[in-house]
Motif scaffolding. Structure first.
Motif, short mmCIF file in Angstrom:
data_model
loop_
_atom_site.label_atom_id
_atom_site.label_comp_id
_atom_site.label_asym_id
_atom_site.label_seq_id
_atom_site.Cartn_x
_atom_site.Cartn_y
_atom_site.Cartn_z
N MET A 1 17.37 22.92 41.87
CA MET A 1 17.65 24.20 41.23
C MET A 1 16.98 25.31 42.05
SD MET A 1 16.71 25.52 37.40
CE MET A 1 17.92 24.59 36.54
N ASN A 2 17.76 26.29 42.41
CA ASN A 2 17.21 27.37 43.22
C ASN A 2 16.95 28.64 42.43
OD1 ASN A 2 19.78 28.40 42.91
ND2 ASN A 2 20.42 27.98 45.01
N GLY A 3 17.10 28.61 41.11
CA GLY A 3 16.79 29.75 40.27
C GLY A 3 17.82 30.86 40.24
N LEU A 4 18.96 30.65 40.85
CA LEU A 4 20.02 31.65 40.81
C LEU A 4 20.87 31.44 39.58
CD1 LEU A 4 21.28 31.63 44.51
CD2 LEU A 4 19.84 33.35 43.40
N ARG A 5 21.20 32.52 38.95
CA ARG A 5 22.11 32.47 37.81
C ARG A 5 23.54 32.35 38.32
NH1 ARG A 5 22.84 36.80 32.98
NH2 ARG A 5 24.52 35.68 31.98
N LEU A 6 24.32 31.47 37.71
CA LEU A 6 25.70 31.26 38.10
C LEU A 6 26.61 32.12 37.23
CD1 LEU A 6 28.00 29.78 39.58
CD2 LEU A 6 27.83 27.99 37.83
N ILE A 7 27.41 32.96 37.86
CA ILE A 7 28.42 33.76 37.18
C ILE A 7 29.78 33.29 37.70
CG2 ILE A 7 29.36 36.08 36.80
CD1 ILE A 7 26.55 35.90 35.69
N GLN A 8 30.64 32.87 36.79
CA GLN A 8 31.96 32.40 37.20
C GLN A 8 33.03 33.40 36.77
OE1 GLN A 8 32.06 27.92 38.03
NE2 GLN A 8 31.95 28.09 35.82
N ILE A 9 33.96 33.63 37.69
CA ILE A 9 35.08 34.54 37.47
C ILE A 9 36.34 33.68 37.36
CG2 ILE A 9 36.54 36.33 38.49
CD1 ILE A 9 34.05 37.19 40.12
N PHE A 10 37.11 33.93 36.30
CA PHE A 10 38.46 33.35 36.26
C PHE A 10 39.40 34.42 36.77
CE2 PHE A 10 42.41 32.27 33.67
CZ PHE A 10 42.90 31.43 34.65
N LEU A 11 40.00 34.15 37.91
CA LEU A 11 40.93 35.07 38.55
C LEU A 11 42.35 34.65 38.18
CD1 LEU A 11 41.70 37.34 40.47
CD2 LEU A 11 41.37 35.73 42.36
N SER A 12 42.95 35.44 37.33
CA SER A 12 44.30 35.18 36.83
C SER A 12 45.27 36.09 37.58
CB SER A 12 44.32 35.49 35.33
OG SER A 12 45.60 35.40 34.80
N HIS A 13 46.37 35.53 38.07
CA HIS A 13 47.29 36.36 38.84
C HIS A 13 48.70 35.78 38.82
CE1 HIS A 13 47.49 33.64 42.37
NE2 HIS A 13 46.24 33.36 42.03
N THR A 14 49.65 36.67 39.03
CA THR A 14 51.04 36.25 39.18
C THR A 14 51.21 35.72 40.60
OG1 THR A 14 51.59 38.53 39.76
CG2 THR A 14 51.95 37.87 37.47
N GLY A 15 52.27 34.94 40.80
CA GLY A 15 52.50 34.31 42.10
C GLY A 15 52.56 35.28 43.26
N GLU A 16 53.12 36.46 43.05
CA GLU A 16 53.23 37.44 44.12
C GLU A 16 51.87 37.95 44.60
OE1 GLU A 16 54.50 41.47 43.06
OE2 GLU A 16 54.13 40.92 40.97
N MET A 17 50.83 37.71 43.83
CA MET A 17 49.50 38.24 44.13
C MET A 17 48.59 37.21 44.82
SD MET A 17 50.04 41.26 43.17
CE MET A 17 48.46 41.97 43.42
N SER A 18 49.15 36.11 45.29
CA SER A 18 48.33 35.06 45.92
C SER A 18 47.51 35.57 47.10
CB SER A 18 49.22 33.90 46.37
OG SER A 18 49.75 33.24 45.26
N GLU A 19 48.10 36.44 47.91
CA GLU A 19 47.36 36.99 49.05
C GLU A 19 46.15 37.79 48.57
OE1 GLU A 19 47.85 40.53 52.29
OE2 GLU A 19 49.65 39.33 51.90
N TYR A 20 46.34 38.59 47.53
CA TYR A 20 45.23 39.36 46.98
C TYR A 20 44.18 38.44 46.34
CZ TYR A 20 47.74 43.72 47.79
OH TYR A 20 48.38 44.78 48.38
N ALA A 21 44.63 37.36 45.71
CA ALA A 21 43.68 36.40 45.12
C ALA A 21 42.81 35.80 46.22
CB ALA A 21 44.44 35.32 44.37
N ASN A 22 43.41 35.46 47.35
CA ASN A 22 42.62 34.94 48.48
C ASN A 22 41.63 35.99 48.98
OD1 ASN A 22 43.81 32.40 48.48
ND2 ASN A 22 45.43 33.03 49.87
N ARG A 23 42.05 37.23 48.97
CA ARG A 23 41.15 38.30 49.40
C ARG A 23 39.98 38.45 48.43
NH1 ARG A 23 44.62 43.42 51.11
NH2 ARG A 23 42.55 44.18 51.65
N VAL A 24 40.22 38.27 47.13
CA VAL A 24 39.12 38.32 46.16
C VAL A 24 38.12 37.21 46.46
CG1 VAL A 24 38.46 37.99 43.73
CG2 VAL A 24 40.44 39.41 44.31
N ARG A 25 38.61 36.01 46.72
CA ARG A 25 37.71 34.90 47.08
C ARG A 25 36.86 35.25 48.30
NH1 ARG A 25 38.59 29.73 44.89
NH2 ARG A 25 40.53 29.48 43.77
N ASN A 26 37.50 35.84 49.31
CA ASN A 26 36.78 36.21 50.53
C ASN A 26 35.74 37.30 50.26
OD1 ASN A 26 38.20 34.38 52.10
ND2 ASN A 26 39.77 35.86 52.67
N ILE A 27 36.08 38.27 49.43
CA ILE A 27 35.14 39.34 49.07
C ILE A 27 33.92 38.75 48.37
CG2 ILE A 27 34.80 41.34 47.55
CD1 ILE A 27 37.86 41.96 48.13
#
Length: 190
Positions: A1-27
């Motif tokens: 355990m490294n003491g970092l708090r885990l925050i999880q994001i559920f990224l919901s998107h339509t199929g046309e937004m897959s490129e933007y979803a990948n960009r969110v992951r990269n950000i």
């Protein structure tokens, strides 16, 4: 355990937004070291793509709903001009069902969901590629967001990263500073 708090994001998107979803992951991947140093949190992004393919008589959306239940702190939806396909629970699209589920969980205060946000792409596109019936549904959905003040938008690909970083940083700060998110069962550490 490294003491970092885990925050999880559920990224919901339509199929046309897959490129933007990948960009969110990269950000998120690029920003994590900053968030870890400054806020002592690490952020993970989950999407329907993280779910192993399996079959359910209730459909794919039922599998997504079951998988996501209780697994995320931030709901982030993104949509362009396509609304998506109806679900078996009579929602206009899977993205709409996921959003409304997140809002219900947030309002109840009994789940992990601490923030809900939704972004709309306003990047110009070829008008001949637009299904007007589908766009009408998207516009009605966006109007609902406007009345609840739960949305943001971006008008160019260049602005997307700046807008997403600002939205996520703001959400993280609100979660970190909200005392109810540090009660037992709410804070998750890795």
């Amino acid at each position: 355990m490294n003491g970092l708090r885990l925050i999880q994001i559920f990224l919901s998107h339509t199929g046309e937004m897959s490129e933007y979803a990948n960009r969110v992951r990269n950000i998120v991947s690029r920003e994590n070291s900053h968030w870890e140093d400054v806020h002592k949190v690490t952020v993970r992004v989950l999407t329907f793509e993280d779910i192993s393919s399996s079959y359910s008589v209730d459909g794919v959306q039922a599998i997504i709903n079951q998988f996501m239940e209780g697994r995320y702190d931030i709901y982030l939806g993104i949509m362009g001009h396509k609304f998506g396909a109806p679900t078996k629970k009579n929602f206009g699209s899977g993205t709409e069902e996921e959003y409304k589920t997140a809002v219900a969980e947030f309002v109840s205060g009994r789940s992990r969901v601490a923030r809900v946000m939704f972004g709309f792409c306003e990047v110009p596109l070829n008008p001949f590629s637009i299904d007007l019936k589908n766009l009408k549904k998207t516009k009605a959905f966006r109007k609902e967001m406007q009345s609840n003040l739960l949305y943001f938008s971006w008008e160019s690909d260049d602005r997307f990263e700046e807008v997403i970083r600002k939205q996520l940083s703001g959400a993280l700060i609100k979660i970190i500073n909200d005392p109810k998110n540090s009660v037992p069962g709410r804070a998750r550490y890795i």
